[in-house]
Write an enzyme that holds these catalytic residues in place. Structure first.
Site, PDB file in Angstrom:
ATOM      1  N   HIS A  87      -4.382  -7.784  -6.498  1.00  0.00           N
ATOM      2  CA  HIS A  87      -2.720  -7.174  -4.691  1.00  0.00           C
ATOM      3  C   HIS A  87      -3.094  -5.453  -4.523  1.00  0.00           C
ATOM      4  CE1 HIS A  87       1.492  -6.607  -3.532  1.00  0.00           C
ATOM      5  NE2 HIS A  87       1.114  -5.369  -3.090  1.00  0.00           N
ATOM      6  N   GLU A  88      -3.408  -4.789  -5.164  1.00  0.00           N
ATOM      7  CA  GLU A  88      -3.954  -3.586  -5.028  1.00  0.00           C
ATOM      8  C   GLU A  88      -5.337  -3.498  -4.067  1.00  0.00           C
ATOM      9  OE1 GLU A  88      -1.982  -1.336  -5.154  1.00  0.00           O
ATOM     10  OE2 GLU A  88      -0.733  -2.730  -6.547  1.00  0.00           O
ATOM     11  N   HIS A  90      -4.425  -3.776  -1.112  1.00  0.00           N
ATOM     12  CA  HIS A  90      -4.240  -2.441   0.049  1.00  0.00           C
ATOM     13  C   HIS A  90      -4.811  -1.865   0.384  1.00  0.00           C
ATOM     14  CE1 HIS A  90      -0.034  -3.370  -0.417  1.00  0.00           C
ATOM     15  NE2 HIS A  90       0.092  -3.192  -1.262  1.00  0.00           N
ATOM     16  N   ASP A 104       6.281  -3.579  -0.687  1.00  0.00           N
ATOM     17  CA  ASP A 104       5.923  -3.194   0.649  1.00  0.00           C
ATOM     18  C   ASP A 104       6.581  -4.278   1.482  1.00  0.00           C
ATOM     19  OD1 ASP A 104       3.292  -1.911  -0.609  1.00  0.00           O
ATOM     20  OD2 ASP A 104       3.079  -4.190  -1.159  1.00  0.00           O
TER      21      ASP A 104
END
Length: 399
Positions: A217-218, A221, A295
């Site tokens: 997930h990170e 980003h 988000d």
């Protein structure tokens, strides 16, 4: 004897200073506030030249006539007395009134007319030079390591207010004491910066499955933000929980955030959706998690602002009032167009993020694996990895 020796001594013309808070004038008994205003201005006239500073003037300077029963209360009598003292029949030569507030939008129009508060100074967030000067004040009683300069700290704290910088240095000093160090190092400043921005550090994840999902997930980003030319550069990626977040990706915004282009807003939306896009790409649509909740809220706010405030959609170059607590004041047809425009921006940016990650799947896996192993990655290390797989575009300005 020379005649000039009989001249009287020149008086000290340095201005005196009287400080007060507007809340001091508000009392239960009618007339007390107005009496205090008269007393302060009497003192100021006697000490002229004199500066009278009133802090948080919105406590008594709100728009008149907005209350029940005509609003003839103690607060309005106090305001009327201030207006009279500032520009009444008696001249107050030599007395200057300065006031501060963060709610200038609710002040009475009589306060703001020429002859009273006719000069307004907007105090914005400090730039890099301002932050450096503020830091000089807050490090006077603190010892810094020899390799640290205030210029470096100022450059790493874009968007910080004076209070944030004070909090940063206090947190750095506390961490230094806990670690039994004699001077503040960059490690303490970096950790304190993370705490000021995102909150207290939590315990590291022990569940490998959750850790892997958050790492992807990170990484989503970070990679999308790195490969979009109008996106802010990545400062750090971490899997260490802070506050309510299980992992965080920090971006370094530019100094001037007053003018932001549509391209930059769309890049930020795509970057915010990069985490959800990575989850879908790696784990499938059925395994996407609630981790993107924050988000998605951020995306909705930015997209709605583009449509209703900045005229950056097919709806047109108009600013639309949401109506406040009374609800929207526009038609159902316009409301439908707004919703469709917001969805179109969100879908377009999500597809952009998903396309970037699909083209750079190997890079995504590499970044996620290293995050699982080390838990924290700097922006420079991220660029090194991404550069091995694709060319990194040069970051472009907002306008």
């Amino acid at each position: 004897m020379h005649p000039t020796s009989h001249r009287p001594r020149t008086p000290d013309l340095a201005p005196r200073f009287i400080q007060s808070s507007a809340s001091e004038y508000i009392e239960l008994f009618v007339g007390v506030g107005a009496s205090r205003v008269r007393d302060i201005f009497k003192q100021a006239k006697e000490k002229a030249p004199c500066i009278v500073f009133i802090d948080e003037i919105d406590a008594i300077g709100r728009q008149r006539g907005a209350g029940m029963g005509g609003g003839n209360d103690e607060r309005e009598q106090t305001l009327n007395q201030i207006l009279t003292e500032m520009d009444g029949f008696e001249g107050n030569s030599g007395v200057i009134v300065v006031a501060a507030t963060n709610r200038s939008d609710i002040l009475d129009s009589a306060l703001l007319r020429p002859g009273r508060f006719d000069r307004r100074v907007q105090v914005a967030l400090p730039d890099v030079q301002g932050r450096e000067e503020i830091l000089k004040v807050h490090v006077k009683n603190k010892k810094l390591a020899e390799n640290i300069t205030l210029t470096d700290i100022a450059k790493r704290t874009a968007g910080f207010s004076g209070a944030d910088l004070e909090n940063l240095m206090n947190e750095s000093a506390i961490l230094t004491a806990r670690r039994n160090k004699k001077a503040i190092t960059m490690d303490e400043i970096n950790d304190a910066t993370d705490r000021v921005i995102a909150g207290l550090e939590g315990r590291s994840l022990t569940d490998n499955a959750s850790k892997k999902l958050i790492a992807y997930h990170e990484a989503g980003h970070a990679i999308v933000g790195t490969l979009l030319p109008y996106h802010d550069p990545v400062n750090k990626v971490t899997l260490i929980p802070r506050g309510q977040a299980k992992g965080l990706t920090w971006f370094t915004p530019g100094e001037d955030q007053s003018l932001i282009s549509a391209a930059m807003l769309k890049a930020r939306i795509a970057g915010a959706l990069g985490g959800r896009a990575a989850e879908q790409l790696v784990f499938g649509s059925g395994q996407v998690t609630t981790g993107a909740g924050g988000d998605l809220q951020q995306v909705e706010r930015m997209a709605r602002s583009m449509v209703t405030q900045f005229g950056m959609s097919e709806v047109g170059s108009i600013a639309i009032d949401d109506g406040g607590f009374m609800g929207p004041s526009y038609s159902e047809d316009l409301s439908k167009k707004i919703d469709e425009a917001i969805k179109h921006i969100s879908d377009e940016c999500y597809l952009n993020a998903l396309t970037i990650l699909m083209k750079n799947r190997e890079c995504l896996d590499r970044v996620a694996d290293e995050l699982c192993e080390l838990e924290t990655m700097t922006g420079d290390r991220l660029k090194e990895i991404v550069a091995e797989y694709t060319e990194i575009p040069e970051k472009l300005a907002a306008v």
